[in-house]
Design a protein around this motif. Sequence first.
Motif, PDB file in Angstrom:
ATOM      1  N   GLY A  44      39.160  37.469  39.260  1.00  0.00           N
ATOM      2  CA  GLY A  44      39.018  37.552  40.703  1.00  0.00           C
ATOM      3  C   GLY A  44      39.239  38.990  41.154  1.00  0.00           C
ATOM      4  O   GLY A  44      40.332  39.536  40.993  1.00  0.00           O
TER       5      GLY A  44
ATOM      6  N   HIS B 177      34.346  38.586  39.672  1.00  0.00           N
ATOM      7  CA  HIS B 177      33.868  37.802  40.808  1.00  0.00           C
ATOM      8  C   HIS B 177      34.642  38.209  42.053  1.00  0.00           C
ATOM      9  O   HIS B 177      35.853  38.448  41.988  1.00  0.00           O
TER      10      HIS B 177
ATOM     11  N   ASP C  99      38.534  34.926  44.824  1.00  0.00           N
ATOM     12  CA  ASP C  99      39.228  34.176  43.778  1.00  0.00           C
ATOM     13  C   ASP C  99      38.238  33.230  43.109  1.00  0.00           C
ATOM     14  O   ASP C  99      37.444  32.573  43.801  1.00  0.00           O
ATOM     15  N   PRO C 100      38.252  33.127  41.777  1.00  0.00           N
ATOM     16  CA  PRO C 100      37.255  32.297  41.080  1.00  0.00           C
ATOM     17  C   PRO C 100      37.321  30.818  41.411  1.00  0.00           C
ATOM     18  O   PRO C 100      36.372  30.078  41.114  1.00  0.00           O
TER      19      PRO C 100
ATOM     20  N   SER D  13      32.680  30.382  43.867  1.00  0.00           N
ATOM     21  CA  SER D  13      32.452  31.528  42.980  1.00  0.00           C
ATOM     22  C   SER D  13      31.321  31.307  41.981  1.00  0.00           C
ATOM     23  O   SER D  13      30.924  32.246  41.288  1.00  0.00           O
TER      24      SER D  13
ATOM     25  N   PRO E  82      43.180  34.632  38.387  1.00  0.00           N
ATOM     26  CA  PRO E  82      43.027  34.451  39.839  1.00  0.00           C
ATOM     27  C   PRO E  82      43.019  35.768  40.594  1.00  0.00           C
ATOM     28  O   PRO E  82      43.498  36.796  40.105  1.00  0.00           O
ATOM     29  N   GLY E  83      42.466  35.710  41.796  1.00  0.00           N
ATOM     30  CA  GLY E  83      42.417  36.884  42.663  1.00  0.00           C
ATOM     31  C   GLY E  83      42.768  36.514  44.094  1.00  0.00           C
ATOM     32  O   GLY E  83      42.989  35.343  44.407  1.00  0.00           O
TER      33      GLY E  83
ATOM     34  N   PRO F   1      41.909  35.489  47.608  1.00  0.00           N
ATOM     35  CA  PRO F   1      40.721  34.901  48.229  1.00  0.00           C
ATOM     36  C   PRO F   1      40.429  35.500  49.596  1.00  0.00           C
ATOM     37  O   PRO F   1      41.326  36.039  50.259  1.00  0.00           O
TER      38      PRO F   1
END
Length: 249
Positions: free
Chosen positions: A7, A80, A83-84, A88, A108-109, A111
Motif C-alpha cells: 500500500g 498500489h 491500502d490494498p 485495489s 497495508p498502507g 487508505p
Amino acid sequence: MTVYFIGAGPGAADLITVRGARLLASCGVCLYAGSLVPRELLAACPPDARLTDTAQLDLDEITAELVRADRAGQDVARLHSGDPSVFSAVAEQMRRLDAAGVTYEVVPGVPAFAAAAAALKRELTVPTVGQTVILTRVAQRATAMPDGEDLATLGRSGALMVLHLAAQHAERVVAELLPHYGADCPAAVVALASRPDEIVLRGTLDTIAGQVAEAGILRTAVIIVGRTLGAEQFGDSHLYSPERERHSC
C-alpha cells in the motif's frame, strides 16, 4: 521469491509505512500505477531496479510480469495506491498468483478515507453520534454493485458513508442519500488527499454537489456524508472516563 503488494498510501510519498519503504528499497522489480502512485516513491527503489508502469497494462499482462520476475528469482514490489484491502483490484491478482504457485505478501498502507478524515480534522466515529463507517462506491462504468449494496439500501442505516470513485456522480449520490440523511446533513469531499494540491470541500447534502462541479473535481476523491462530520455536542468516550475501572499492572 516473493511478490509484495504494498500500500503506497493516499498520495504523499512519506505516508508509506516503514515496512513498505524497506521492501521497496530491496526489490529488484517494481510495478506501479503511474497515474496514482507518486513518482517520488520510486526514488526509494534500487538504482538498477526494473520499473514498470501498469497504467496501460491489463490483468493478464500484469500477472505475466509478476510471474516472469518470480521465475527469474527476483522479489517484486507491486505498489498500489492507498491500502490494498479496499478497492485495489488485488484480489484477482492474488488469485492468479495462487494458480501460478507464486508466493506473495500484503503490506497495508494508509487508505484514502483516513487521509481525507485527517484533512478534515475529524474523527469519523464519534461517541453517541455515530459508531459505524460504510465504505462503498457507485456503479457506473465500473463493476456492478452486488444486490443490496445500492446507496438507497445502505443509506437506510444513517451511518457515516465514505464513497470512493464517485466524484463524477456527486449529483446522483446526493439524490439517492437525501431521503435518508436530509438536506442539512454534513457532507465533504476531499480530492488528492495528503498531496500538495489537495482540495477540501465542506458543506451539506444540499450544497456539496454544486461545490464539486464548481471545483471541477472528477477523480482521485472521496465523498463523505454523515452526522459525525458536524458533531460538536457529544459525550466523551468511555475509554478515558474517570468512571472507568482501571487496574494497575
